[in-house]
Design an enzyme around this catalytic site. Structure first.
Site, short mmCIF file in Angstrom:
data_model
loop_
_atom_site.label_atom_id
_atom_site.label_comp_id
_atom_site.label_asym_id
_atom_site.label_seq_id
_atom_site.Cartn_x
_atom_site.Cartn_y
_atom_site.Cartn_z
N ARG A 214 0.84 -1.20 0.00
CA ARG A 214 0.00 0.00 0.00
C ARG A 214 0.88 1.25 0.00
NH1 ARG A 214 -2.15 -3.55 3.89
NH2 ARG A 214 -4.27 -4.30 3.41
N LYS A 239 -2.16 -1.68 7.76
CA LYS A 239 -3.53 -1.19 7.84
C LYS A 239 -4.39 -2.07 8.75
CE LYS A 239 -7.59 -0.26 4.94
NZ LYS A 239 -8.13 -0.29 3.57
N HIS A 294 -3.99 3.56 -5.51
CA HIS A 294 -4.32 2.27 -4.88
C HIS A 294 -4.66 1.21 -5.92
CE1 HIS A 294 -5.24 -0.11 -1.35
NE2 HIS A 294 -6.36 -0.52 -1.93
N ARG A 297 -2.12 -1.51 -6.40
CA ARG A 297 -2.15 -2.69 -5.52
C ARG A 297 -2.98 -3.80 -6.17
NH1 ARG A 297 -1.62 -4.90 -0.39
NH2 ARG A 297 -3.50 -5.69 0.61
N HIS A 320 -3.61 -9.50 2.86
CA HIS A 320 -5.06 -9.63 3.00
C HIS A 320 -5.37 -10.63 4.11
CE1 HIS A 320 -5.06 -7.95 -1.13
NE2 HIS A 320 -6.24 -7.46 -0.78
N TYR A 329 -8.92 -12.47 -7.60
CA TYR A 329 -7.67 -12.47 -8.33
C TYR A 329 -7.29 -13.87 -8.82
CZ TYR A 329 -7.14 -8.02 -5.89
OH TYR A 329 -7.34 -6.76 -5.40
#
Length: 342
Positions: A214, A239, A294, A297, A320, A329
Protein backbone atom coordinates in the site's frame (compact mmCIF):
# COMPACT_ATOMS: atom_id res chain seq x y z
CA UNK A 1 -42.78 5.26 43.93
CA UNK A 2 -44.46 6.89 40.94
CA UNK A 3 -46.92 9.76 40.81
CA UNK A 4 -48.88 11.07 37.83
CA UNK A 5 -50.27 14.64 37.75
CA UNK A 6 -51.86 16.77 35.05
CA UNK A 7 -50.23 20.14 34.45
CA UNK A 8 -52.13 23.37 33.67
CA UNK A 9 -50.92 22.97 30.08
CA UNK A 10 -52.82 19.70 29.83
CA UNK A 11 -49.72 17.52 29.75
CA UNK A 12 -49.39 14.60 32.12
CA UNK A 13 -46.32 14.81 34.35
CA UNK A 14 -44.85 11.58 35.71
CA UNK A 15 -42.41 11.41 38.63
CA UNK A 16 -40.55 8.36 39.92
CA UNK A 17 -38.72 8.44 43.23
CA UNK A 18 -36.78 5.47 44.56
CA UNK A 19 -34.13 5.32 47.25
CA UNK A 20 -30.65 5.17 45.77
CA UNK A 21 -31.69 6.70 42.44
CA UNK A 22 -32.07 10.31 41.32
CA UNK A 23 -35.66 11.45 40.86
CA UNK A 24 -36.94 11.00 37.32
CA UNK A 25 -39.49 13.30 35.65
CA UNK A 26 -41.08 13.27 32.22
CA UNK A 27 -44.15 14.90 30.63
CA UNK A 28 -46.49 13.26 28.13
CA UNK A 29 -49.53 14.24 26.11
CA UNK A 30 -51.48 11.14 27.17
CA UNK A 31 -51.89 9.77 30.71
CA UNK A 32 -51.40 6.19 29.56
CA UNK A 33 -48.02 7.11 28.09
CA UNK A 34 -46.96 8.68 31.38
CA UNK A 35 -48.07 5.60 33.29
CA UNK A 36 -46.25 3.26 30.89
CA UNK A 37 -43.07 5.28 31.23
CA UNK A 38 -43.29 5.27 35.03
CA UNK A 39 -43.82 1.50 35.13
CA UNK A 40 -40.83 0.99 32.82
CA UNK A 41 -38.54 3.11 35.02
CA UNK A 42 -39.71 1.37 38.20
CA UNK A 43 -39.21 -2.05 36.65
CA UNK A 44 -35.70 -1.21 35.44
CA UNK A 45 -34.73 0.18 38.83
CA UNK A 46 -36.03 -2.91 40.61
CA UNK A 47 -33.99 -5.15 38.30
CA UNK A 48 -30.91 -2.94 38.53
CA UNK A 49 -31.05 -2.33 34.78
CA UNK A 50 -31.94 1.35 34.91
CA UNK A 51 -29.65 3.91 33.26
CA UNK A 52 -29.93 7.67 33.48
CA UNK A 53 -31.12 9.08 30.13
CA UNK A 54 -31.13 12.70 31.24
CA UNK A 55 -27.56 13.37 30.09
CA UNK A 56 -28.24 11.83 26.68
CA UNK A 57 -31.20 14.14 26.36
CA UNK A 58 -29.18 17.27 27.13
CA UNK A 59 -25.87 16.47 25.45
CA UNK A 60 -25.60 17.36 21.77
CA UNK A 61 -24.31 14.90 19.22
CA UNK A 62 -21.78 17.52 18.16
CA UNK A 63 -20.30 17.68 21.66
CA UNK A 64 -20.09 13.91 21.84
CA UNK A 65 -18.35 13.68 18.45
CA UNK A 66 -15.86 16.35 19.54
CA UNK A 67 -15.02 14.33 22.66
CA UNK A 68 -14.75 11.14 20.63
CA UNK A 69 -12.37 12.80 18.19
CA UNK A 70 -10.12 14.08 20.97
CA UNK A 71 -10.09 10.98 23.15
CA UNK A 72 -10.22 8.16 20.58
CA UNK A 73 -9.75 9.23 16.97
CA UNK A 74 -6.62 11.29 17.61
CA UNK A 75 -4.68 8.11 18.32
CA UNK A 76 -5.98 6.10 15.37
CA UNK A 77 -3.99 5.37 12.22
CA UNK A 78 -7.02 6.38 10.19
CA UNK A 79 -7.36 9.68 12.08
CA UNK A 80 -7.28 11.99 9.00
CA UNK A 81 -10.14 10.17 7.30
CA UNK A 82 -12.12 9.72 10.52
CA UNK A 83 -11.79 13.43 11.31
CA UNK A 84 -13.16 14.26 7.88
CA UNK A 85 -16.17 12.02 8.54
CA UNK A 86 -16.73 13.55 11.98
CA UNK A 87 -16.61 17.06 10.56
CA UNK A 88 -19.38 16.18 8.10
CA UNK A 89 -21.47 14.51 10.80
CA UNK A 90 -21.11 17.49 13.14
CA UNK A 91 -22.11 19.90 10.40
CA UNK A 92 -25.22 17.95 9.43
CA UNK A 93 -26.35 16.37 12.71
CA UNK A 94 -24.34 18.01 15.49
CA UNK A 95 -27.21 20.26 16.59
CA UNK A 96 -29.33 17.29 17.66
CA UNK A 97 -29.46 16.08 21.25
CA UNK A 98 -27.88 12.67 21.54
CA UNK A 99 -31.18 11.06 22.47
CA UNK A 100 -32.83 12.81 19.53
CA UNK A 101 -30.84 10.94 16.90
CA UNK A 102 -33.65 8.61 15.90
CA UNK A 103 -33.70 6.01 13.08
CA UNK A 104 -36.02 8.14 10.87
CA UNK A 105 -33.77 11.20 11.24
CA UNK A 106 -30.63 9.19 10.48
CA UNK A 107 -32.30 7.45 7.53
CA UNK A 108 -33.30 10.83 6.08
CA UNK A 109 -29.72 12.06 6.45
CA UNK A 110 -28.44 8.91 4.72
CA UNK A 111 -30.77 9.44 1.76
CA UNK A 112 -29.78 13.10 1.47
CA UNK A 113 -26.07 12.25 1.51
CA UNK A 114 -26.52 9.62 -1.21
CA UNK A 115 -27.55 12.40 -3.58
CA UNK A 116 -24.06 13.92 -3.32
CA UNK A 117 -21.58 11.11 -2.56
CA UNK A 118 -21.10 7.44 -3.34
CA UNK A 119 -22.73 4.70 -1.21
CA UNK A 120 -19.31 3.56 0.02
CA UNK A 121 -18.66 7.03 1.42
CA UNK A 122 -21.96 7.08 3.29
CA UNK A 123 -21.27 3.60 4.66
CA UNK A 124 -17.90 4.73 6.01
CA UNK A 125 -19.46 7.83 7.58
CA UNK A 126 -22.11 5.66 9.24
CA UNK A 127 -19.38 3.32 10.49
CA UNK A 128 -17.55 6.27 12.06
CA UNK A 129 -20.77 7.45 13.69
CA UNK A 130 -21.46 3.93 14.92
CA UNK A 131 -18.05 3.78 16.55
CA UNK A 132 -18.68 7.06 18.35
CA UNK A 133 -22.11 5.97 19.60
CA UNK A 134 -20.82 2.60 20.80
CA UNK A 135 -18.01 4.39 22.64
CA UNK A 136 -20.52 6.71 24.29
CA UNK A 137 -22.64 3.81 25.54
CA UNK A 138 -19.72 1.73 26.79
CA UNK A 139 -17.16 4.26 27.99
CA UNK A 140 -19.46 7.10 29.03
CA UNK A 141 -22.35 4.87 30.16
CA UNK A 142 -24.83 7.11 28.33
CA UNK A 143 -28.27 5.63 27.91
CA UNK A 144 -29.85 6.10 24.48
CA UNK A 145 -31.03 4.01 21.58
CA UNK A 146 -28.32 3.47 18.99
CA UNK A 147 -30.06 3.99 15.62
CA UNK A 148 -27.24 2.55 13.50
CA UNK A 149 -28.38 -1.12 13.62
CA UNK A 150 -31.96 -0.05 12.88
CA UNK A 151 -31.42 1.60 9.51
CA UNK A 152 -30.59 0.13 6.13
CA UNK A 153 -27.02 0.52 4.99
CA UNK A 154 -26.47 1.88 1.45
CA UNK A 155 -26.17 -0.79 -1.19
CA UNK A 156 -22.52 -1.24 -2.06
CA UNK A 157 -21.45 -1.21 -5.68
CA UNK A 158 -18.99 -3.62 -7.19
CA UNK A 159 -15.48 -3.57 -5.81
CA UNK A 160 -13.15 -1.39 -7.83
CA UNK A 161 -11.15 -3.53 -10.24
CA UNK A 162 -9.29 -0.98 -12.36
CA UNK A 163 -6.14 -2.42 -13.91
CA UNK A 164 -3.51 -0.89 -16.12
CA UNK A 165 -4.52 -1.10 -19.74
CA UNK A 166 -2.14 -1.77 -22.61
CA UNK A 167 0.56 0.88 -22.77
CA UNK A 168 -0.57 2.75 -19.64
CA UNK A 169 2.27 1.56 -17.43
CA UNK A 170 4.95 2.81 -19.82
CA UNK A 171 3.15 6.10 -20.42
CA UNK A 172 2.84 6.60 -16.67
CA UNK A 173 6.52 5.87 -16.05
CA UNK A 174 7.51 8.18 -18.90
CA UNK A 175 5.40 10.94 -17.36
CA UNK A 176 7.25 10.45 -14.09
CA UNK A 177 10.65 11.09 -15.63
CA UNK A 178 12.32 14.50 -15.49
CA UNK A 179 13.86 15.65 -18.74
CA UNK A 180 14.18 18.72 -20.93
CA UNK A 181 11.44 19.46 -23.39
CA UNK A 182 11.29 21.63 -26.49
CA UNK A 183 12.19 25.30 -26.14
CA UNK A 184 9.08 27.48 -26.34
CA UNK A 185 8.98 31.25 -26.54
CA UNK A 186 11.53 33.72 -27.77
CA UNK A 187 12.19 35.05 -24.28
CA UNK A 188 13.20 31.69 -22.84
CA UNK A 189 16.78 30.57 -23.31
CA UNK A 190 16.42 27.12 -21.76
CA UNK A 191 14.03 24.25 -22.27
CA UNK A 192 10.96 23.59 -20.20
CA UNK A 193 11.16 20.60 -17.88
CA UNK A 194 8.90 17.71 -18.82
CA UNK A 195 7.78 15.21 -16.19
CA UNK A 196 8.18 15.41 -12.44
CA UNK A 197 11.09 16.70 -10.39
CA UNK A 198 10.07 14.37 -7.57
CA UNK A 199 12.80 11.78 -8.03
CA UNK A 200 11.03 9.34 -5.74
CA UNK A 201 7.79 9.00 -7.67
CA UNK A 202 8.90 6.69 -10.46
CA UNK A 203 10.58 4.08 -8.20
CA UNK A 204 7.65 4.39 -5.77
CA UNK A 205 5.20 3.47 -8.52
CA UNK A 206 7.44 0.69 -9.83
CA UNK A 207 7.83 -0.84 -6.37
CA UNK A 208 4.08 -0.60 -5.75
CA UNK A 209 3.43 -2.61 -8.92
CA UNK A 210 6.12 -5.13 -8.02
CA UNK A 211 5.21 -5.75 -4.36
CA UNK A 212 1.48 -4.92 -3.95
CA UNK A 213 2.39 -2.78 -0.92
CA UNK A 214 0.00 0.00 0.00
CA UNK A 215 1.05 3.60 -0.46
CA UNK A 216 1.12 4.16 3.31
CA UNK A 217 3.28 1.07 3.80
CA UNK A 218 5.75 2.23 1.17
CA UNK A 219 5.99 5.74 2.60
CA UNK A 220 6.54 4.37 6.12
CA UNK A 221 9.18 1.84 5.04
CA UNK A 222 12.63 2.45 6.54
CA UNK A 223 16.02 1.10 5.50
CA UNK A 224 16.37 -0.54 8.92
CA UNK A 225 13.52 -2.86 7.95
CA UNK A 226 14.84 -3.71 4.48
CA UNK A 227 17.12 -6.72 4.02
CA UNK A 228 18.28 -6.83 0.41
CA UNK A 229 20.28 -10.04 0.93
CA UNK A 230 17.33 -11.90 2.40
CA UNK A 231 15.03 -10.13 -0.11
CA UNK A 232 12.53 -9.00 2.52
CA UNK A 233 10.91 -5.80 3.73
CA UNK A 234 9.47 -5.80 7.25
CA UNK A 235 6.35 -3.73 7.92
CA UNK A 236 5.88 -3.36 11.70
CA UNK A 237 2.51 -1.62 11.42
CA UNK A 238 0.04 -2.21 8.59
CA UNK A 239 -3.53 -1.19 7.84
CA UNK A 240 -5.02 -4.28 9.50
CA UNK A 241 -3.02 -3.70 12.67
CA UNK A 242 -0.59 -6.58 12.21
CA UNK A 243 3.04 -6.67 11.15
CA UNK A 244 4.03 -8.28 7.86
CA UNK A 245 7.26 -9.32 6.14
CA UNK A 246 7.03 -8.79 2.39
CA UNK A 247 9.14 -11.07 0.18
CA UNK A 248 10.91 -9.08 -2.52
CA UNK A 249 11.44 -10.23 -6.08
CA UNK A 250 14.81 -9.73 -7.72
CA UNK A 251 13.35 -6.76 -9.61
CA UNK A 252 12.12 -5.20 -6.35
CA UNK A 253 15.58 -5.68 -4.83
CA UNK A 254 17.17 -3.98 -7.83
CA UNK A 255 14.76 -1.03 -7.55
CA UNK A 256 15.55 -0.59 -3.87
CA UNK A 257 19.29 -1.05 -4.30
CA UNK A 258 19.35 1.77 -6.86
CA UNK A 259 17.75 4.29 -4.50
CA UNK A 260 19.86 6.84 -2.61
CA UNK A 261 19.73 6.68 1.19
CA UNK A 262 17.86 9.56 2.79
CA UNK A 263 18.97 11.30 5.97
CA UNK A 264 15.81 10.41 7.91
CA UNK A 265 16.15 6.69 7.22
CA UNK A 266 12.99 6.37 5.16
CA UNK A 267 13.14 4.60 1.83
CA UNK A 268 10.81 7.21 0.29
CA UNK A 269 11.23 10.54 2.15
CA UNK A 270 8.11 12.17 0.68
CA UNK A 271 4.66 12.99 2.02
CA UNK A 272 1.34 11.50 0.97
CA UNK A 273 0.24 14.94 -0.21
CA UNK A 274 3.24 15.35 -2.51
CA UNK A 275 2.57 11.89 -3.93
CA UNK A 276 -1.07 12.81 -4.53
CA UNK A 277 -0.16 15.97 -6.43
CA UNK A 278 2.60 14.35 -8.48
CA UNK A 279 0.33 11.39 -9.29
CA UNK A 280 -2.45 13.61 -10.58
CA UNK A 281 -0.09 15.60 -12.79
CA UNK A 282 1.55 12.47 -14.17
CA UNK A 283 -1.78 10.88 -15.07
CA UNK A 284 -2.83 14.03 -16.90
CA UNK A 285 0.45 14.18 -18.82
CA UNK A 286 0.13 10.50 -19.71
CA UNK A 287 -3.50 10.89 -20.79
CA UNK A 288 -4.65 8.28 -18.27
CA UNK A 289 -8.12 8.65 -16.76
CA UNK A 290 -9.71 7.16 -13.65
CA UNK A 291 -6.55 5.61 -12.24
CA UNK A 292 -5.88 5.82 -8.51
CA UNK A 293 -2.58 5.04 -6.84
CA UNK A 294 -4.32 2.27 -4.88
CA UNK A 295 -5.26 0.64 -8.19
CA UNK A 296 -1.58 -0.31 -8.44
CA UNK A 297 -2.15 -2.69 -5.52
CA UNK A 298 -4.92 -4.40 -7.48
CA UNK A 299 -2.67 -4.57 -10.54
CA UNK A 300 0.21 -5.99 -8.51
CA UNK A 301 -1.97 -8.57 -6.76
CA UNK A 302 -3.40 -9.70 -10.09
CA UNK A 303 0.10 -10.23 -11.44
CA UNK A 304 1.25 -12.00 -8.28
CA UNK A 305 -1.76 -14.33 -8.45
CA UNK A 306 -0.44 -15.67 -11.75
CA UNK A 307 2.86 -16.59 -10.07
CA UNK A 308 1.40 -17.62 -6.70
CA UNK A 309 -1.79 -19.62 -7.34
CA UNK A 310 -1.91 -20.66 -3.67
CA UNK A 311 -4.17 -18.19 -1.87
CA UNK A 312 -2.38 -18.65 1.46
CA UNK A 313 0.95 -17.73 -0.11
CA UNK A 314 -0.60 -14.82 -1.99
CA UNK A 315 -2.14 -13.49 1.24
CA UNK A 316 1.24 -13.70 2.96
CA UNK A 317 2.63 -11.32 0.34
CA UNK A 318 -0.28 -8.89 0.04
CA UNK A 319 -1.39 -8.86 3.68
CA UNK A 320 -5.06 -9.63 3.00
CA UNK A 321 -6.63 -11.13 6.15
CA UNK A 322 -9.84 -12.20 4.44
CA UNK A 323 -9.15 -14.81 1.77
CA UNK A 324 -12.50 -14.00 0.19
CA UNK A 325 -10.99 -10.69 -0.91
CA UNK A 326 -8.36 -12.61 -2.88
CA UNK A 327 -10.76 -14.89 -4.75
CA UNK A 328 -11.35 -12.24 -7.40
CA UNK A 329 -7.67 -12.47 -8.33
CA UNK A 330 -7.70 -16.25 -8.64
CA UNK A 331 -9.19 -17.61 -11.86
CA UNK A 332 -8.04 -21.21 -12.36
CA UNK A 333 -9.08 -23.06 -15.48
CA UNK A 334 -11.27 -26.13 -14.96
CA UNK A 335 -8.95 -28.19 -17.18
CA UNK A 336 -5.95 -27.36 -14.99
CA UNK A 337 -7.86 -28.27 -11.83
CA UNK A 338 -8.90 -31.58 -13.43
CA UNK A 339 -5.24 -32.45 -14.05
CA UNK A 340 -4.47 -31.83 -10.38
CA UNK A 341 -7.29 -34.15 -9.35
CA UNK A 342 -5.81 -36.94 -11.50
Amino acid sequence: MASIDQLPSGLWHARVRRKGYPAQRMSFRLREDAEAWARKVESEQERGAWRDVSLAGSMSLGALLADYEQEVVAGMKSAPVAKYHLARLREDLGHLPLAGLTPPILAAWRDARLKHVMPATVSRELATLGGALSWARKERALAFENPIPLIRRPTQGRARDRRLERGEEQRLLDALEDHAGDVRGTKRSGAYRVGTRNRWMQPLVQLAIETAMRQGELLALTWDNVDLKAQTAYLPDTKNGESRTVPLSSRAVALLDALPRSADGRVFPVTAQSVKLAWGRACRRAGIEDLHFHDLRHEATSRLAERLPNLIELAAVTGHKDLRMLKRYYHPRAADLAKKLG
